[in-house]
Design a protein around this motif. Structure first.
Motif, short mmCIF file in Angstrom:
data_model
loop_
_atom_site.label_atom_id
_atom_site.label_comp_id
_atom_site.label_asym_id
_atom_site.label_seq_id
_atom_site.Cartn_x
_atom_site.Cartn_y
_atom_site.Cartn_z
N MET A 1 0.85 -1.18 0.00
CA MET A 1 0.00 0.00 0.00
C MET A 1 0.89 1.24 0.00
SD MET A 1 -2.89 0.83 2.77
CE MET A 1 -3.53 2.42 2.97
N SER A 2 0.70 2.10 -0.95
CA SER A 2 1.50 3.31 -1.07
C SER A 2 0.78 4.46 -0.38
CB SER A 2 1.72 3.64 -2.54
OG SER A 2 2.45 4.82 -2.64
N GLN A 3 1.55 5.29 0.33
CA GLN A 3 0.96 6.45 0.97
C GLN A 3 1.92 7.62 0.88
OE1 GLN A 3 0.27 5.45 5.03
NE2 GLN A 3 2.42 5.17 5.53
N ALA A 4 1.38 8.82 0.85
CA ALA A 4 2.22 10.02 0.82
C ALA A 4 2.63 10.31 2.25
CB ALA A 4 1.44 11.20 0.23
N SER A 5 3.83 9.91 2.61
CA SER A 5 4.27 10.11 3.99
C SER A 5 5.17 11.33 4.08
CB SER A 5 4.99 8.86 4.50
OG SER A 5 6.11 8.59 3.70
N SER A 6 5.03 12.05 5.17
CA SER A 6 5.86 13.21 5.44
C SER A 6 6.61 12.96 6.72
CB SER A 6 4.99 14.46 5.58
OG SER A 6 5.77 15.55 6.04
N ARG A 7 7.89 13.26 6.72
CA ARG A 7 8.71 13.15 7.90
C ARG A 7 9.36 14.50 8.14
NH1 ARG A 7 5.73 9.66 7.94
NH2 ARG A 7 6.15 7.47 7.60
N GLN A 8 9.43 14.89 9.42
CA GLN A 8 9.94 16.21 9.73
C GLN A 8 10.75 16.14 11.02
OE1 GLN A 8 6.83 19.06 10.32
NE2 GLN A 8 8.11 20.72 9.59
N CYS A 9 11.81 16.93 11.08
CA CYS A 9 12.67 17.01 12.25
C CYS A 9 13.18 18.44 12.34
CB CYS A 9 13.83 16.03 12.08
SG CYS A 9 15.10 16.10 13.35
N ALA A 10 13.21 19.00 13.55
CA ALA A 10 13.72 20.36 13.73
C ALA A 10 14.60 20.42 14.97
CB ALA A 10 12.56 21.35 13.86
N VAL A 11 15.65 21.23 14.89
CA VAL A 11 16.58 21.41 16.00
C VAL A 11 16.88 22.90 16.11
CG1 VAL A 11 18.89 20.88 16.87
CG2 VAL A 11 17.65 19.17 15.55
N GLU A 12 16.76 23.46 17.32
CA GLU A 12 17.12 24.85 17.55
C GLU A 12 18.48 24.87 18.24
OE1 GLU A 12 14.53 27.15 20.09
OE2 GLU A 12 15.12 28.98 19.03
N LEU A 13 19.34 25.81 17.84
CA LEU A 13 20.69 25.85 18.38
C LEU A 13 21.32 27.21 18.18
CD1 LEU A 13 23.31 24.76 15.89
CD2 LEU A 13 20.93 24.37 15.30
N GLN A 14 22.47 27.41 18.82
CA GLN A 14 23.33 28.54 18.51
C GLN A 14 24.34 28.04 17.51
OE1 GLN A 14 24.88 30.38 22.21
NE2 GLN A 14 24.39 32.22 21.05
N ALA A 15 24.51 28.74 16.40
CA ALA A 15 25.41 28.30 15.33
C ALA A 15 26.85 28.59 15.70
CB ALA A 15 25.03 28.97 14.02
N LEU A 16 27.37 27.78 16.61
CA LEU A 16 28.77 27.84 17.01
C LEU A 16 29.48 26.67 16.36
CD1 LEU A 16 28.18 28.56 20.80
CD2 LEU A 16 28.67 30.22 18.97
N PRO A 17 30.78 26.78 16.08
CA PRO A 17 31.48 25.69 15.39
C PRO A 17 31.27 24.31 16.02
CG PRO A 17 32.87 27.62 15.46
CD PRO A 17 31.66 27.93 16.30
N SER A 18 31.29 24.21 17.33
CA SER A 18 31.10 22.90 17.98
C SER A 18 29.69 22.36 17.76
CB SER A 18 31.39 23.01 19.47
OG SER A 18 30.49 23.93 20.08
N ARG A 19 28.72 23.21 17.67
CA ARG A 19 27.32 22.78 17.46
C ARG A 19 27.07 22.42 16.00
NH1 ARG A 19 23.46 23.39 21.45
NH2 ARG A 19 22.58 21.88 20.04
N ILE A 20 27.78 23.04 15.07
CA ILE A 20 27.58 22.75 13.65
C ILE A 20 27.88 21.29 13.37
CG2 ILE A 20 28.40 23.25 11.31
CD1 ILE A 20 28.77 26.20 12.27
N GLY A 21 28.98 20.78 13.88
CA GLY A 21 29.32 19.38 13.71
C GLY A 21 28.29 18.46 14.33
N GLN A 22 27.79 18.86 15.49
CA GLN A 22 26.77 18.06 16.18
C GLN A 22 25.48 18.00 15.35
OE1 GLN A 22 25.42 19.79 19.88
NE2 GLN A 22 24.98 17.77 20.73
N VAL A 23 25.06 19.12 14.79
CA VAL A 23 23.83 19.13 13.97
C VAL A 23 24.05 18.32 12.69
CG1 VAL A 23 22.27 20.60 12.63
CG2 VAL A 23 22.95 21.26 14.94
N ARG A 24 25.23 18.41 12.11
CA ARG A 24 25.53 17.60 10.93
C ARG A 24 25.37 16.11 11.25
NH1 ARG A 24 30.21 19.74 9.64
NH2 ARG A 24 31.38 18.32 10.95
#
Length: 184
Positions: free
Chosen positions: A1-24
């Motif tokens: 059975m085919s369905q139009a599925s949507s997946r979503q993810c969001a993360v809020e952060l301060q864009a500091l070099p150490s956090r950029i790698g973590q979000v990646r």
């Protein structure tokens, strides 16, 4: 059975070099969880470039939200920050120094993505986004639960085109989008 599925993810952060790698790493893990492994390299590159731009240029603060959404066979990665200034692409032939080590992040995103853009969000800043087409062999039964406790289920705002409209455009989700001029 085919369905139009949507997946979503969001993360809020301060864009500091150490956090950029973590979000990646979070984005990579989330795409693995959604069985979208072929998109990991391009999505990680794109989110790194967008977060680096926030870190280097955003004012008054470095707080931003990274959102990824998989809908209708297309992954959209967007970054919202509080700076209302829209970004500009610097191409190698346009740059003042062809040996510069920065200033080409959006050109990279333009080269690896299906489409990209930016739109102002009034007094609350801007959103910069890019899309990647899903590989044709993506399984239909993608898990619905986001990994790593990421926030999901929010309202996703449709991307709006960036640029002067002089480039070739097509319609995606009701909006014209800018396409890369770089051969893939």
């Amino acid at each position: 059975m085919s369905q139009a599925s949507s997946r979503q993810c969001a993360v809020e952060l301060q864009a500091l070099p150490s956090r950029i790698g973590q979000v990646r790493r979070i984005v990579s893990a989330q795409l693995r969880y959604w069985n979208l492994d072929p998109l990991i390299e391009k999505a990680a590159l794109g989110v790194t470039e967008l977060l680096t731009n926030v870190h280097q240029h955003a004012k008054p603060d470095k707080v931003c939200t990274v959102e990824i959404e998989f809908l209708l066979g297309r992954l959209t990665v967007s970054v919202h920050d509080h700076d209302p200034r829209l970004p500009a692409v610097v191409h190698l032939q346009d740059g003042p120094d062809p040996l510069a080590t920065s200033g080409r992040g959006l050109a990279l995103i333009e080269a690896v993505s299906e489409s990209w853009g930016a739109r102002p969000q009034g007094d609350s800043g801007k959103v910069v986004w890019f899309t990647l087409p899903a590989p044709s062999a993506t399984p239909v039964g993608i898990p619905a639960t986001p990994a790593y406790g990421a926030v999901g289920g929010g309202v996703f705002r449709d991307p709006v085109p960036f640029g002067d409209g002089a480039g070739a455009a097509e319609t995606v989700r009701g909006h014209a989008v800018v396409r890369s001029a770089v051969a893939r």
